[in-house]
Design a protein around this motif. Structure first.
Motif, PDB file in Angstrom:
ATOM      1  N   ASN A 218     -67.824  46.010  38.666  1.00 39.75           N
ATOM      2  CA  ASN A 218     -67.233  46.535  39.889  1.00 39.75           C
ATOM      3  C   ASN A 218     -66.144  47.524  39.521  1.00 39.75           C
ATOM      4  N   ARG A 219     -66.132  48.636  40.213  1.00 38.71           N
ATOM      5  CA  ARG A 219     -65.191  49.695  39.843  1.00 38.71           C
ATOM      6  C   ARG A 219     -63.744  49.346  40.193  1.00 38.71           C
ATOM      7  N   ARG A 229     -61.831  52.418  36.233  1.00 43.20           N
ATOM      8  CA  ARG A 229     -62.219  53.532  35.355  1.00 43.20           C
ATOM      9  C   ARG A 229     -61.011  54.092  34.619  1.00 43.20           C
ATOM     10  N   GLU A 230     -59.820  53.785  35.130  1.00 39.24           N
ATOM     11  CA  GLU A 230     -58.592  54.212  34.467  1.00 39.24           C
ATOM     12  C   GLU A 230     -58.085  53.146  33.489  1.00 39.24           C
ATOM     13  N   GLY A 231     -58.811  52.031  33.374  1.00 44.50           N
ATOM     14  CA  GLY A 231     -58.396  50.956  32.472  1.00 44.50           C
ATOM     15  C   GLY A 231     -58.835  51.218  31.042  1.00 44.50           C
ATOM     16  N   CYS A 241     -56.990  46.011  33.565  1.00 43.89           N
ATOM     17  CA  CYS A 241     -56.641  46.776  34.763  1.00 43.89           C
ATOM     18  C   CYS A 241     -55.394  47.604  34.483  1.00 43.89           C
ATOM     19  N   PRO A 242     -55.386  48.893  34.857  1.00 40.68           N
ATOM     20  CA  PRO A 242     -54.229  49.749  34.550  1.00 40.68           C
ATOM     21  C   PRO A 242     -53.002  49.450  35.398  1.00 40.68           C
ATOM     22  N   ARG A 243     -53.137  48.675  36.487  1.00 42.71           N
ATOM     23  CA  ARG A 243     -52.000  48.472  37.380  1.00 42.71           C
ATOM     24  C   ARG A 243     -51.162  47.255  36.997  1.00 42.71           C
ATOM     25  N   SER A 279     -65.154  53.652  27.115  1.00 44.99           N
ATOM     26  CA  SER A 279     -65.556  54.813  27.885  1.00 44.99           C
ATOM     27  C   SER A 279     -66.035  54.304  29.236  1.00 44.99           C
ATOM     28  N   ALA A 280     -66.164  55.215  30.177  1.00 47.11           N
ATOM     29  CA  ALA A 280     -66.604  54.806  31.508  1.00 47.11           C
ATOM     30  C   ALA A 280     -67.425  55.915  32.136  1.00 47.11           C
ATOM     31  N   GLU A 281     -68.410  55.526  32.921  1.00 48.49           N
ATOM     32  CA  GLU A 281     -69.200  56.477  33.678  1.00 48.49           C
ATOM     33  C   GLU A 281     -69.438  55.880  35.055  1.00 48.49           C
ATOM     34  N   ARG A 282     -69.718  56.710  36.007  1.00 48.74           N
ATOM     35  CA  ARG A 282     -69.841  56.253  37.392  1.00 48.74           C
ATOM     36  C   ARG A 282     -71.277  55.937  37.745  1.00 48.74           C
TER      37      ARG A 282
END
Length: 286
Positions: A218-219, A229-231, A241-243, A279-282
């Motif tokens: 899950n994004r 995706r920013e993690g 998680c980046p937050r 890495s991440a892709e959508r």
């Protein structure tokens, strides 16, 4: 002091010259370009920190005096009643109550035999003489501190950050919904619940690479909807998680070991290219 930290970092960074900022209350930081405008009339240094702390303590004398004063029993009883009414109003506005699996006990230190029991399952608030549930969250504070929140001199979130209370939970598992219930103001609870449901309704998935494997997840973080995706990946298996730095175990279905929340990780097999740290892709919405 920050100066000592900056010196330490410059030493450990092996000659690199990082740009380190030391903001003071009143300064303005432009997050877009990283520039800080120094507007604070007083800068705290190693030379004046002692005087600064003495002056600050003097400014807060009234607050400490209020905390130490002896309240009449009648006043404590009124604060207890107001706290009970506040919890009922919160509960009435909390549409996610069915997610909290254990009751919340709230009490004033001055009234040990009168605990306010918030039952999320039945949406009921009552006064009991003792803790009677094996699984529970217990929150105790002084009447002098609680009344500042009830009088709106301090909001619930700032009060929780003050550590002017005693709290325990059994079992020791973080409950996001319960914490949000405590931290939010009455007038914000409905919107907070709506935002939570809106975040959960976003079924968009993304792909991350960790330990040579690709995972569909899950994004958005189930905590407060941060974009994963920013993690980044730690130890070849945990998506962070980046937050709030929640760690989701990709090898265990994307479950967060701290609280049981999940991002529903599905292994897609080995990556085709050379392994990368992360890495991440959508993926399209599912």
């Amino acid at each position: 002091m920050p100066r000592k930290l900056f010196t330490f970092l410059q030493h450990r960074l092996a000659g690199r010259t990082p740009r380190l900022l030391e903001p003071m209350p009143g300064d303005v930081l432009d997050a877009g370009i990283g520039d800080m405008v120094s507007l604070a009339p007083e800068r705290v240094t190693e030379e004046n920190v002692s005087q600064y702390l003495r002056s600050y303590a003097a400014l807060q004398t009234r607050v400490f005096r209020e905390r130490r004063r002896n309240l009449m029993l009648e006043e404590v009883d009124r604060i207890h009643l107001r706290l009970r009414e506040e919890m009922q109003q919160k509960l009435d506005a909390f549409s996610l109550a069915d997610r909290v699996m254990m009751p919340l006990y709230m009490g004033l230190i001055e009234l040990p035999g009168q605990l306010i029991r918030v039952d999320f399952r039945s949406c009921r608030v009552e006064v009991v003489s003792e803790v009677r549930d094996l699984s529970r969250y217990v929150f105790l504070a002084s009447a002098a501190d609680i009344v500042r929140v009830l009088d709106r001199k301090l909001n619930w979130e700032d009060f929780l950050l003050s550590f002017r209370f005693r709290a325990s939970r059994t079992p020791d598992v973080y409950d996001t919904s319960l914490h949000n219930f405590l931290a939010a103001e009455i007038e914000d609870l409905r919107a907070m619940c709506d935002n939570t449901l809106a975040t959960e309704s976003r079924q968009e998935r993304t792909v991350v690479t960790a330990g040579g494997q690709r995972y569909a997840v899950n994004r958005y973080c189930p905590h407060q909807g941060a974009d994963l995706r920013e993690g980044w990946v730690e130890e070849g298996r945990y998506l962070v998680c980046p937050r709030h730095r929640w760690r989701f175990d990709l090898q265990d279905g994307g479950v967060c070991g701290t609280n049981g929340c999940s991002i529903k990780a599905e292994c897609l097999g080995k990556e085709k290219e050379e392994p990368r740290e992360a890495s991440a892709e959508r993926l399209p919405a599912m």
